[in-house]
Write an enzyme that holds these catalytic residues in place. Sequence first.
Site: not given
Ligand code: FCB
Length: 481
Positions: A182, A380
């Site tokens: 990210e 994620e």
């Molecule tokens: C993302 C991050 C991760 C976590 C989630 C909730 O942006 O990559 O580390 O904090 O959000």
Amino acid sequence: MTTTDPSRLEGATALDVDTLRFPPDFVWGAATAAFQIEGSISADGRTPSIWDTFAATPGKVLNGDNGEPACDHYNRSAEDVELMERLGLAAYRFSVAWPRIVPAADGVVEPRGLAFYDRLVDQLLAKGIQPVATLYHWDLPQWLEDEGGWRNRDTAYRFAEYAKVVHGHLGDRVKLWSTLNEPWCSAFLGHHKGIHAPGLKDSQASLEAMHHLLLAHGLATRAMREQAADDHKFSLVLNFTQAWADNDDTASKDVVRKVDGLHNRIFLDPVLGKGYPADVVEDVAWLGDWQRVVQDGDLDVIATPIDFLGVNYYSPTRVAPAADPEVVTDGPFPGLRGAELLDPRGELTSFGWEQNADAFAELLTRLGRDVDGLPIVITENGSAFTDVVADDGGVDDPQRVAFLLDHLRAVHRAIESGADIRGYLAWSLLDNFEWAEGYSQRFGVVRVDYETQERTVKRSGEVLARIIGRNSIPATGYDVE
Ligand code: FCB
């Protein structure tokens, strides 16, 4: 690379209409990040990262929380890998802490730092779990920040050197690699909005940091590729949002375009070899000449081919045109003007984020087209809720179960529409240090008691395990027996 063939699902044809089966080779797993779970911030030669510094600055992290003890994973990795085995994970995404590997400006590699990841990788492989290593999940060594951090072009070259060291060391066992997690957050939350480390509020600098992060990704991918075995796969993990407006008029479409540009396309397009999107460059031109940091050849480096795209998704962004098209929008997007960011809707997560699986399906379907055959892995996706521990110690978390199932249905829909999605890694394996929110937001499918370090598999963890065991989900409802 071939484009997706939705018949991938055919081998997995529903046994009955109520079951959504995933492709036979679909990879199930969970994700974490070093700073969020490891603790032991001074062990074995590790020096501070920008997140240690940020957390030590009063008022930056809720309740003054910091990277200790987190989940004490540095000392408990064996136990945590056993938990992963219990959940049936096929893959585990973790990140490597740069300040454990290169603790000081002299660039000397710390063997004790590498040894920790050696142990972790060996523990995973012994249980048949595929390691997926991310090289940078936001914990820049403070010594590099002292030299200008991501505002300094040299950091990109330092990153490539570090990537080469870690890949050279673990590459005999780790085949799946991501460079950055990210970069939108590192660049814009860290340098424009100032709510993440290093906490700057300088919009032009945030765009320069963005360019250096993307350059770092390209340089590192090239450096690793040169020494890689044929079966190694490289990627970048981007966080995407789906920008939505209530209306369909020209002004609404234009603010959707702007937000989509500053969240998604400004990162994705150069990686796909399309350069920085001209409309976004024009939108932010009033900030100043951030492109002065773009040198000849940089865009070729950034466009170095990758093998898959990591997609992180949490929630949509609702927007409307502002009354004044010139007004600067207060929010995480540098240079955004004329847009109003609207409140999230429906039942929110404890973080205040909108839960919207339709936005996820729409995003993935569109990405499936835009990335032109590049495989996608959901690296994620997850939700934070205030968990309640029952008298018997169990944690029933129906909201997290519902979020998981709704979002997996979205993934399935996108696969049906032709998106080449190869796997789903839940965020997160464990409750952990949620950045500026400290330990207040629990995203884990496993609960962590930070006092005792006891782990408890939540009902969402049990549901995930059943889903993995079946490689399918029910088409409706929230029961997975
Ligand atoms: C993302 C991050 C991760 C976590 C989630 C909730 O942006 O990559 O580390 O904090 O959000």
